[in-house]
Design a protein around this motif. Structure first.
Motif, PDB file in Angstrom:
ATOM      1  N   UNK A 115       0.829  -1.209   0.000  1.00 22.66           N
ATOM      2  CA  UNK A 115       0.000   0.000   0.000  1.00 22.66           C
ATOM      3  C   UNK A 115       0.867   1.265   0.000  1.00 22.66           C
ATOM      4  N   UNK A 116       1.806   1.321  -0.919  1.00 25.25           N
ATOM      5  CA  UNK A 116       2.700   2.473  -1.016  1.00 25.25           C
ATOM      6  C   UNK A 116       1.910   3.624  -1.610  1.00 25.25           C
ATOM      7  N   UNK A 117       1.774   4.704  -0.844  1.00 21.79           N
ATOM      8  CA  UNK A 117       0.952   5.834  -1.280  1.00 21.79           C
ATOM      9  C   UNK A 117       1.762   7.033  -1.731  1.00 21.79           C
ATOM     10  N   UNK A 118       3.021   7.089  -1.328  1.00 19.46           N
ATOM     11  CA  UNK A 118       3.821   8.262  -1.697  1.00 19.46           C
ATOM     12  C   UNK A 118       5.301   7.892  -1.755  1.00 19.46           C
ATOM     13  N   UNK A 119       5.941   8.347  -2.821  1.00 18.47           N
ATOM     14  CA  UNK A 119       7.390   8.197  -2.951  1.00 18.47           C
ATOM     15  C   UNK A 119       7.925   9.544  -3.409  1.00 18.47           C
ATOM     16  N   UNK A 120       8.845  10.083  -2.622  1.00 23.03           N
ATOM     17  CA  UNK A 120       9.477  11.356  -2.974  1.00 23.03           C
ATOM     18  C   UNK A 120      10.981  11.185  -2.931  1.00 23.03           C
ATOM     19  N   UNK A 121      11.668  11.837  -3.855  1.00 21.84           N
ATOM     20  CA  UNK A 121      13.133  11.837  -3.811  1.00 21.84           C
ATOM     21  C   UNK A 121      13.533  12.872  -2.775  1.00 21.84           C
ATOM     22  N   UNK A 122      14.181  12.447  -1.721  1.00 19.99           N
ATOM     23  CA  UNK A 122      14.584  13.326  -0.623  1.00 19.99           C
ATOM     24  C   UNK A 122      16.093  13.500  -0.716  1.00 19.99           C
ATOM     25  N   UNK A 123      16.509  14.698  -1.029  1.00 22.55           N
ATOM     26  CA  UNK A 123      17.906  14.976  -1.329  1.00 22.55           C
ATOM     27  C   UNK A 123      18.280  14.155  -2.551  1.00 22.55           C
ATOM     28  N   UNK A 124      19.528  13.891  -2.783  1.00 26.74           N
ATOM     29  CA  UNK A 124      19.903  13.107  -3.948  1.00 26.74           C
ATOM     30  C   UNK A 124      20.126  11.642  -3.629  1.00 26.74           C
ATOM     31  N   UNK A 125      20.252  11.314  -2.354  1.00 28.64           N
ATOM     32  CA  UNK A 125      20.662   9.965  -1.994  1.00 28.64           C
ATOM     33  C   UNK A 125      19.560   9.097  -1.419  1.00 28.64           C
ATOM     34  N   UNK A 126      18.415   9.675  -1.081  1.00 28.03           N
ATOM     35  CA  UNK A 126      17.368   8.913  -0.396  1.00 28.03           C
ATOM     36  C   UNK A 126      16.001   9.119  -1.029  1.00 28.03           C
ATOM     37  N   UNK A 127      15.152   8.122  -0.832  1.00 27.20           N
ATOM     38  CA  UNK A 127      13.736   8.246  -1.137  1.00 27.20           C
ATOM     39  C   UNK A 127      12.984   8.317   0.188  1.00 27.20           C
ATOM     40  N   UNK A 128      11.921   9.094   0.210  1.00 31.62           N
ATOM     41  CA  UNK A 128      10.995   9.122   1.338  1.00 31.62           C
ATOM     42  C   UNK A 128       9.757   8.372   0.852  1.00 31.62           C
ATOM     43  N   UNK A 129       9.386   7.333   1.580  1.00 30.07           N
ATOM     44  CA  UNK A 129       8.299   6.450   1.150  1.00 30.07           C
ATOM     45  C   UNK A 129       7.278   6.302   2.263  1.00 30.07           C
ATOM     46  N   UNK A 130       6.001   6.434   1.916  1.00 30.81           N
ATOM     47  CA  UNK A 130       4.918   6.156   2.853  1.00 30.81           C
ATOM     48  C   UNK A 130       4.273   4.855   2.420  1.00 30.81           C
ATOM     49  N   UNK A 131       4.165   3.909   3.363  1.00 32.60           N
ATOM     50  CA  UNK A 131       3.650   2.576   3.039  1.00 32.60           C
ATOM     51  C   UNK A 131       3.106   1.902   4.285  1.00 32.60           C
ATOM     52  N   UNK A 132       2.668   0.657   4.112  1.00 29.64           N
ATOM     53  CA  UNK A 132       2.280  -0.190   5.236  1.00 29.64           C
ATOM     54  C   UNK A 132       3.383  -1.213   5.445  1.00 29.64           C
ATOM     55  N   UNK A 133       3.759  -1.391   6.719  1.00 33.69           N
ATOM     56  CA  UNK A 133       4.804  -2.369   7.029  1.00 33.69           C
ATOM     57  C   UNK A 133       4.211  -3.785   7.000  1.00 33.69           C
ATOM     58  N   UNK A 134       5.025  -4.809   7.187  1.00 35.75           N
ATOM     59  CA  UNK A 134       4.502  -6.177   7.146  1.00 35.75           C
ATOM     60  C   UNK A 134       3.396  -6.458   8.178  1.00 35.75           C
ATOM     61  N   UNK A 135       3.326  -5.650   9.259  1.00 32.89           N
ATOM     62  CA  UNK A 135       2.273  -5.822  10.263  1.00 32.89           C
ATOM     63  C   UNK A 135       1.017  -5.008   9.921  1.00 32.89           C
ATOM     64  N   UNK A 136       1.040  -4.281   8.816  1.00 34.90           N
ATOM     65  CA  UNK A 136      -0.118  -3.512   8.379  1.00 34.90           C
ATOM     66  C   UNK A 136      -0.185  -2.094   8.909  1.00 34.90           C
ATOM     67  N   UNK A 137       0.835  -1.642   9.626  1.00 38.83           N
ATOM     68  CA  UNK A 137       0.838  -0.285  10.185  1.00 38.83           C
ATOM     69  C   UNK A 137       1.452   0.694   9.174  1.00 38.83           C
ATOM     70  N   UNK A 138       0.896   1.927   9.164  1.00 37.88           N
ATOM     71  CA  UNK A 138       1.419   2.975   8.273  1.00 37.88           C
ATOM     72  C   UNK A 138       2.785   3.419   8.782  1.00 37.88           C
ATOM     73  N   UNK A 139       3.742   3.501   7.885  1.00 43.59           N
ATOM     74  CA  UNK A 139       5.092   3.931   8.240  1.00 43.59           C
ATOM     75  C   UNK A 139       5.632   4.879   7.173  1.00 43.59           C
ATOM     76  N   UNK A 140       6.610   5.646   7.583  1.00 42.91           N
ATOM     77  CA  UNK A 140       7.366   6.497   6.670  1.00 42.91           C
ATOM     78  C   UNK A 140       8.794   5.968   6.679  1.00 42.91           C
ATOM     79  N   UNK A 141       9.314   5.687   5.494  1.00 41.49           N
ATOM     80  CA  UNK A 141      10.639   5.098   5.374  1.00 41.49           C
ATOM     81  C   UNK A 141      11.603   6.063   4.702  1.00 41.49           C
ATOM     82  N   UNK A 142      12.836   6.028   5.136  1.00 35.64           N
ATOM     83  CA  UNK A 142      13.927   6.667   4.411  1.00 35.64           C
ATOM     84  C   UNK A 142      14.688   5.517   3.771  1.00 35.64           C
TER      85      UNK A 142
END
Length: 103
Positions: A60-87
């Motif tokens: 359930x990835x709802x958002x992917x943004x390029x954060x700086x040049x080296x990272x992506x910022x991703x909003x998704x659901x983790x394997x337990x089904x909880x909403x998380x923000x990932x670098x």
């Protein structure tokens, strides 16, 4: 005499071809001349990133943004089904940081 002219013409044509190639390599943009050395070279594409995250159980990835040049910022659901923000590292797909989303 005829063979000398043919040999000279062949050498001249070869020299021009090699010189043209060398000039093209020197004037090519850095990302083409030296892959992986500049710009986005080596960075994962968005579909590659999504595939790597899915293999790790994220959905359930709802958002992917390029954060700086080296990272992506991703909003998704983790394997337990909880909403998380990932670098996520843009080159390797490694998850650098996980935060619970304030949803």
């Amino acid at each position: 005499m005829m063979y000398g002219k043919i040999a000279a013409a062949a050498l001249l044509a070869g020299s021009l071809a090699i010189g043209g190639y060398a000039l093209a390599v020197e004037t090519a943009p850095a990302s083409q001349a030296q892959p992986g050395k500049a710009g986005d070279a080596g960075a994962l594409t968005v579909p590659q990133l999504v595939e790597r995250l899915a293999v790790q159980g994220y959905s359930d990835i709802t958002e992917i943004k390029r954060h700086r040049d080296k990272n992506y910022k991703v909003e998704a659901r983790d394997p337990q089904g909880k909403r998380v923000e990932l670098a996520v590292d843009a080159r390797t797909g490694d998850i650098l940081k996980t935060e619970k989303d304030e949803d």
